[in-house]
Design an enzyme around this catalytic site. Structure first.
Site, short mmCIF file in Angstrom:
data_model
loop_
_atom_site.label_atom_id
_atom_site.label_comp_id
_atom_site.label_asym_id
_atom_site.label_seq_id
_atom_site.Cartn_x
_atom_site.Cartn_y
_atom_site.Cartn_z
N THR A 140 -44.21 114.46 13.53
CA THR A 140 -44.57 113.03 13.44
C THR A 140 -43.43 112.23 12.79
OG1 THR A 140 -46.88 113.62 13.19
CG2 THR A 140 -46.26 111.42 12.46
N LYS B 154 -43.65 115.58 -0.39
CA LYS B 154 -44.19 115.42 -1.76
C LYS B 154 -44.66 116.73 -2.35
CE LYS B 154 -47.26 114.34 1.52
NZ LYS B 154 -47.32 113.36 2.60
N GLU C 33 -38.08 108.36 -1.07
CA GLU C 33 -38.95 107.18 -0.92
C GLU C 33 -40.15 107.46 -0.03
OE1 GLU C 33 -38.51 103.84 -2.52
OE2 GLU C 33 -40.56 104.26 -1.95
N GLY D 175 -51.48 111.24 13.54
CA GLY D 175 -50.33 111.73 12.77
C GLY D 175 -50.40 111.37 11.29
N GLU E 187 -51.99 115.81 6.97
CA GLU E 187 -51.05 116.90 6.75
C GLU E 187 -51.33 118.02 7.76
OE1 GLU E 187 -48.46 116.80 4.37
OE2 GLU E 187 -49.20 114.77 4.50
N LYS F 214 -48.68 113.23 -5.08
CA LYS F 214 -48.04 111.91 -5.14
C LYS F 214 -48.15 111.28 -6.53
CE LYS F 214 -48.74 111.05 -0.20
NZ LYS F 214 -49.72 110.55 0.78
P1 NAP Z 1 -45.37 117.81 11.50
O1 NAP Z 1 -45.77 116.79 12.50
O2 NAP Z 1 -46.23 119.02 11.35
O3 NAP Z 1 -43.87 118.25 11.84
C1 NAP Z 1 -43.23 119.33 11.23
C2 NAP Z 1 -41.95 119.61 12.00
O4 NAP Z 1 -41.20 120.60 11.31
C3 NAP Z 1 -42.19 120.13 13.42
O5 NAP Z 1 -41.24 119.57 14.29
C4 NAP Z 1 -41.96 121.65 13.29
O6 NAP Z 1 -41.44 122.22 14.48
C5 NAP Z 1 -40.88 121.67 12.20
N1 NAP Z 1 -40.92 122.90 11.42
C6 NAP Z 1 -41.88 123.34 10.59
N2 NAP Z 1 -41.53 124.50 10.01
C7 NAP Z 1 -40.29 124.79 10.48
C8 NAP Z 1 -39.38 125.86 10.25
N3 NAP Z 1 -39.69 126.87 9.42
N4 NAP Z 1 -38.21 125.84 10.90
C9 NAP Z 1 -37.88 124.82 11.73
N5 NAP Z 1 -38.69 123.77 11.98
C10 NAP Z 1 -39.90 123.77 11.36
O7 NAP Z 1 -45.27 117.17 10.06
P2 NAP Z 1 -45.07 115.61 9.68
O8 NAP Z 1 -46.39 114.93 9.69
O9 NAP Z 1 -43.95 115.04 10.45
O10 NAP Z 1 -44.69 115.74 8.13
C11 NAP Z 1 -43.42 116.18 7.74
C12 NAP Z 1 -43.25 115.97 6.24
O11 NAP Z 1 -43.38 114.60 5.94
C13 NAP Z 1 -44.29 116.68 5.37
O12 NAP Z 1 -43.70 117.07 4.17
C14 NAP Z 1 -45.31 115.59 5.11
O13 NAP Z 1 -46.04 115.81 3.93
C15 NAP Z 1 -44.39 114.41 4.98
N6 NAP Z 1 -45.01 113.11 5.25
C16 NAP Z 1 -45.75 112.93 6.38
C17 NAP Z 1 -46.28 111.70 6.64
C18 NAP Z 1 -47.11 111.43 7.86
O14 NAP Z 1 -47.68 110.34 7.96
N7 NAP Z 1 -47.22 112.36 8.80
C19 NAP Z 1 -46.08 110.64 5.74
C20 NAP Z 1 -45.30 110.87 4.59
C21 NAP Z 1 -44.77 112.10 4.36
P3 NAP Z 1 -42.29 122.22 15.85
O15 NAP Z 1 -42.31 120.79 16.30
O16 NAP Z 1 -41.52 123.08 16.78
O17 NAP Z 1 -43.64 122.75 15.48
N1 HSE Z 2 -51.21 112.97 4.90
C1 HSE Z 2 -50.63 111.91 4.16
C2 HSE Z 2 -51.62 110.78 4.05
C3 HSE Z 2 -49.39 111.44 4.84
O1 HSE Z 2 -52.61 110.78 4.79
O2 HSE Z 2 -51.43 109.89 3.21
C4 HSE Z 2 -48.63 110.40 4.05
O3 HSE Z 2 -48.07 110.94 2.90
#
Ligand code: NAP
Ligand code: HSE
Length: 451
Positions: free
Chosen positions: A12, A102, A126, A184, A187, A202
Site C-alpha cells: 500500500t 512504527k 514522519e 489499505g 496492518e 504510535k
Molecule cells: P503491505 O501493503 O503489506 O506491503 C508490504 C510490502 O513489503 C509488500 O510489497 C511486500 O511484498 C513487501 N515485503 C514484506 N516483507 C518483505 C521481505 N521480507 N522482503 C521483501 N519484501 C517484503 O504494507 P503497507 O500497508 O504498505 O505498510 C508498510 C509499512 O508502513 C508498515 O510498517 C505499516 O505499519 C506502515 N504504515 C502503513 C500505513 C497504511 O495506511 N497502510 C500507514 C502508515 C504506516 P509483496 O508485495 O511481494 O507481498
Molecule cells: N493501520 C494503521 C491505521 C495504518 O489504521 O492507522 C496507519 O498507521
C-alpha cells in the site's frame, strides 16, 4: 544530479511512494531529482496496481540496501524483522533511512537513533504516526520550547473508521474491518489495529518525542476495540458522548533519581467516552487527530487522514525531500552531522507510573435485577469508597433475559450506567469490588474511561 531511492516494500505505502516519484509534475522541483533505482518485494510475480519495470524488482532486500546506486533507503515493508536489521544495515553503510514502521521504531527506536547518531545519518519517521498528518517534525522542532502537559489523540485510522461507521450506520464490525483492509488502512495483521497495539506503538513514539526520552513500549496499558460492546456505544450516545480509541500521554511530574530528573508519565491506549463537544469527538472515518497541550502554547490540534496509500506516501516523500534538500545545500553529502533532537545525549529518563496511582472519570455498565433499592446500594458502595457519581441512569431490559443462566444470581433485567467524577483508579476499583459482590448485581459488564 539525481538521488537514488531504494524501496523496501511495494505494498500500500510503497506503491503510493513509487506513484509520487513517477509523476513529479506540479510537485516540489526536488521530486524530479529522485529516481527509484531498486525495489524489494516478497513475490515479484504478484499482480500490482502500479507496474514497474521488472528489472527494478528483486526479493533480496539486503541487495537493495547495499546497491551503490541507492542513496536513500525507504523501509515500507512492515514487521519487526528483517525491517530492523535492514534499517541498521543501511545506517552502517552511511545511508539515510526513511521509514513508516512504527512497530520497529517503538521497540528499537533507541538502538536505531544511537546507531544513526554514531554514524551521522538521518532516520526520518514522519509517516510512522498519523499517516499524512505532520506531527513528528512539529513535536521534535516546532513545539520544542514547550513543557508538554499532554498529548492525546485518535491515532489509528482503521479503528476510527470502524467506530465511525458502526455509530453512523449501525454497520457490522467484521464487515467494516474487511472494508478497512480492502482500502489499505489496516496492518498486515489487523489485530494490531483492533487490539490497540498499533496506537500503543504510535503513542510510545509521540511521548518519546514530547518528553525527550525512551518509553518502555511493553509497559503501556493497552486495550483495543475488539471487546467493545455496541450497547456501550449506543448508551454513550444517549448520554451525550462518543466512543473513540484514544491514546494518551500525560506528564504527571518528575522524580529525582540517579542520573537526573526522571519524567513521570501516564501513557495508555483504550476506548474512551468523549463529550460530543470535545475537539476529538468530531474526528470521523480514517481521519486521525492529535491534540498537544503545552506551556506556553496552549492547545494545538493536528488533523487529517491517518492511513492509506496517498496520505502515508505524502509523509514518506516529505522525509525523502528533507534529506534530498540537505544534500542540495551541502553538495553531494547525504550524511548529516546529527539529528539533534533524536540524539541520545539529549535524552531524559522517563518512567510510566502504575495506573492504580492515576485518576480518571469512568463509565460503568452494570447488569442488575430491577428492584427497589438497587441504585441506592450501588451509590452507597461508590460513596463509601470515596467515588463521586456524576450521573446514574437505568436502561430497561425486557424479559429479565440478561441474568438468565447465571447460577446463584438474581435474573437481571436492568442495566445501570454510572458516570463518575474524576477519581483515583485504586478507589474506583475498590468500589467495583463491593458492587460486584451485591446480590442484585449480575455483572459489571463494561468499564470505560471518560474524558
Ligand atoms: P503491505 O501493503 O503489506 O506491503 C508490504 C510490502 O513489503 C509488500 O510489497 C511486500 O511484498 C513487501 N515485503 C514484506 N516483507 C518483505 C521481505 N521480507 N522482503 C521483501 N519484501 C517484503 O504494507 P503497507 O500497508 O504498505 O505498510 C508498510 C509499512 O508502513 C508498515 O510498517 C505499516 O505499519 C506502515 N504504515 C502503513 C500505513 C497504511 O495506511 N497502510 C500507514 C502508515 C504506516 P509483496 O508485495 O511481494 O507481498
Ligand atoms: N493501520 C494503521 C491505521 C495504518 O489504521 O492507522 C496507519 O498507521
Amino acid at each position: 544530479m539525481t538521488i537514488g531511492i531504494g524501496l523496501l516494500g511495494l505494498g500500500t505505502v510503497g506503491a503510493g511512494v513509487a506513484g509520487i516519484l513517477a509523476s513529479p509534475g506540479g510537485r516540489h522541483p526536488l521530486v524530479g531529482e529522485l529516481e527509484l533505482r531498486r525495489v524489494a518485494v516478497r513475490d515479484p510475480q504478484r499482480p500490482r496496481a502500479l507496474e514497474l519495470p521488472a528489472e527494478l524488482l528483486c526479493t533480496d532486500a539486503n541487495a537493495v540496501v547495499d546497491d551503490p546506486a541507492v542513496d536513500i533507503v525507504v523501509e515500507v515493508m512492515g514487521g519487526l524483522e528483517p525491517a530492523r536489521s535492514l534499517i541498521l544495515r543501511a545506517i552502517a553503510a552511511g545511508k539515510p533511512v526513511v521509514t513508516a514502521n512504527k512497530a520497529v521504531i517503538a521497540r528499537y527506536g533507541q538502538e536505531i537513533a544511537a546507531a544513526a547518531a554514531a554514524k551521522g545519518v538521518y532516520v526520518l519517521i514522519e509517516a510512522a504516526v498519523g499517516g499524512g498528518i505532520p506531527i513528528i517534525e512539529p513535536l521534535k522542532q516546532s513545539l520544542g520550547a514547550n513543557r508538554i502537559q499532554r498529548v492525546s489523540g485518535i491515532i489509528n485510522g482503521t479503528t476510527n473508521y470502524i467506530l465511525s461507521r458502526m455509530a453512523a450506520e449501525g454497520a457490522a464490525y467484521a464487515e467494516v474491518l474487511a472494508d478497512a483492509q480492502r482500502l489499505g488502512y489496516a496492518e498486515a495483521d489487523p489485530a494490531a489495529d483492533v487490539q490497540g497495539g498499533d496506537a500503543a506503538d504510535k503513542i510510545a513514539i509521540l511521548s518519546g518525542l514530547a518528553y525527550g526520552g525512551p518509553i518502555e513500549r511493553a509497559a503501556i496499558p493497552t486495550e483495543g476495540i475488539d471487546r467493545l460492546d455496541a450497547r456501550d456505544v449506543a448508551y454513550a450516545a444517549q448520554l451525550g458522548y462518543v466512543v473513540k480509541l484514544l491514546a494518551v500521554a500525560q506528564h504527571l511530574g518528575s522524580a529525582n533519581q540517579e542520573g537526573g530528573d526522571c519524567q513521570l508519565l501516564d501513557v495508555r491506549v483504550h476506548p474512551t467516552l468523549l463529550p460530543k463537544q470535545h475537539p476529538l469527538a468530531g474526528v470521523h472515518g480514517v481521519n486521525n487527530a492529535i491534540l498537544v497541550e503545552g506551556d506556553p502554547v496552549g492547545q494545538v490540534m493536528f488533523y487529517g487522514p491517518g492511513a492509506g496509500a496517498g496520505p502515508t506516501a505524502s509523509a514518506v516523500v516529505a522525509d525523502i525531500l528533507n534529506i534530498a534538500g540537505i544534500q542540495h545545500v551541502s553538495g553531494n553529502q547525504l550524511q548529516a552531522p546529527l539529528d539533534p533532537l533524536l540524539a541520545a545525549n539529549s535524552w531524559r529518563p522517563c518512567r510510566l507510573v502504575d495506573s492504580s496511582f492515576t485518576s480518571h472519570r469512568n463509565y460503568v455498565r452494570l447488569q442488575t435485577s430491577d428492584q427497589p433499592g438497587v441504585i441506592g446500594k450501588i451509590g452507597t458502595c461508590f460513596g463509601e469508597a470515596g467515588v463521586s457519581i456524576q450521573s446514574i441512569m437505568q436502561f430497561e431490559q425486557t424479559g429479565g433475559a440478561l441474568g438468565a443462566g447465571l447460577q446463584g444470581l438474581a435474573p437481571a433485567d436492568a442495566e445501570i450506567v454510572v458516570i463518575t467524577h474524576e477519581v483515583s483508579e485504586a478507589r474506583f476499583r475498590a468500589a467495583l469490588t463491593e458492587i460486584a459482590a451485591l446480590e442484585e448485581v449480575a455483572a459489571v459488564a463494561a468499564c470505560l474511561r471518560t474524558l
